[in-house]
Enzyme design. Structure first.
Site, PDB file in Angstrom:
ATOM      1  N   CYS A  77       0.764  -0.598  -0.129  1.00  0.00           N
ATOM      2  CA  CYS A  77       0.251   0.214  -0.398  1.00  0.00           C
ATOM      3  C   CYS A  77       1.318   1.406   0.158  1.00  0.00           C
ATOM      4  O   CYS A  77       0.346   2.212  -0.842  1.00  0.00           O
ATOM      5  CB  CYS A  77      -1.042   0.429   1.255  1.00  0.00           C
ATOM      6  SG  CYS A  77      -1.605  -1.337   1.368  1.00  0.00           S
ATOM      7  N   CYS A  84       2.490   2.560  -3.637  1.00  0.00           N
ATOM      8  CA  CYS A  84       1.447   3.861  -3.633  1.00  0.00           C
ATOM      9  C   CYS A  84       1.148   4.871  -2.943  1.00  0.00           C
ATOM     10  O   CYS A  84       1.311   5.618  -3.498  1.00  0.00           O
ATOM     11  CB  CYS A  84       0.697   2.896  -4.875  1.00  0.00           C
ATOM     12  SG  CYS A  84       0.375   1.690  -5.875  1.00  0.00           S
ATOM     13  N   CYS A  96      -7.645  -3.263  -4.287  1.00  0.00           N
ATOM     14  CA  CYS A  96      -6.625  -2.249  -4.223  1.00  0.00           C
ATOM     15  C   CYS A  96      -5.630  -3.848  -4.477  1.00  0.00           C
ATOM     16  O   CYS A  96      -4.974  -3.986  -5.168  1.00  0.00           O
ATOM     17  CB  CYS A  96      -6.846  -1.462  -3.463  1.00  0.00           C
ATOM     18  SG  CYS A  96      -6.736   0.508  -3.223  1.00  0.00           S
TER      19      CYS A  96
END
Length: 248
Positions: free
Chosen positions: A164, A167, A209
């Site tokens: 995570c 990004c 995601c």
């Protein structure tokens, strides 16, 4: 190679030290205007449904209003979730707390995660805190859950081998397929997402995601998904609650 890795680590640390910025700031003006207009914002349809459900008695004869009065009495409550539950012995999301109230107070069947009804009730509750600062507690018994959520956020996974943080920390503000990468803040959830043409929880976004990086998805409401949401909300503490936000 070592120097490059050290530089990346330094950049990540510096980015994490920056003040949190809502995903609203990364949206096009047209999307911002849609969110700001309470009449046009599609997410308000779920808030309206939530209000109907709030006042609807269950089989026991009890409704949410029977205990709490109007939903405005919960102003500030949504801003504190996920939160540690002493009775459950774990961190629970707002959606889980709603179901705990349904089961314990109304003798009602819990609503499925991701269902229109549960999202409507959580959107209603969160909307009562509109404009208030997000204020999730991570001390005391919630501390270990926070650390697990942070570790998940920073761990690479999936076929694309991305975390995570790769990004939403290292590349925040960069462009990807015509879109600007945000910090991944969740102060607007539940959100109406134009890509989905639907409203969704932070748990749904987490699952999306993971799918995007071709990783094993976390089931909405699973312990790890809730602990990750705890971390995500805590890293955005101080941001104004925007739910229901509109995102691309």
């Amino acid at each position: 190679m070592i120097r490059h890795a050290a530089l990346l680590a330094l950049m990540a640390t510096a980015a994490q030290a920056e003040a949190p910025v809502s995903g609203y700031a990364f949206m096009q003006p047209e999307t911002q205007a849609l969110q700001d207009d309470a009449f046009a914002n599609p997410g308000m349809l779920w808030v309206d449904l939530g209000r109907e459900l709030w006042n609807r008695p269950e089989a026991s004869g009890d409704s949410c209003a029977g205990c709490h009065g109007g939903p405005e009495t919960l102003r500030g409550v949504g801003a504190r979730y996920p939160a540690w539950s002493a009775t459950e012995g774990r961190v629970v999301s707002l959606e889980q707390q709603i179901n705990l109230c349904r089961e314990g107070r109304q003798q009602a069947v819990p609503l499925p995660y991701g269902s229109r009804e549960l999202l409507a009730l959580s959107a209603l509750v969160m909307h009562q805190s509109l404009g208030l600062p997000q204020a999730v507690a991570t001390d005391g018994p919630a501390a270990e859950a926070y650390v697990r959520g942070r570790d998940y956020f920073e761990t690479r996974r999936g076929q694309l081998n991305l975390s995570c943080a790769n990004c939403h920390v290292e590349q925040a503000g960069s462009r990807l397929r015509g879109e600007t990468i945000s910090q991944g803040q969740v102060n607007g959830f539940p959100i109406y997402r134009q890509l989905w043409q639907d409203i969704g929880s932070a748990g749904r976004m987490i699952a999306w995601c993971n799918e995007a990086v071709r990783a094993t998805q976390l089931e909405e409401g699973s312990p790890m998904a809730v602990e990750l949401e705890l971390y995500l909300r805590a890293r955005g503490n101080g941001l104004a609650i925007e739910s229901p936000a509109v995102r691309r």
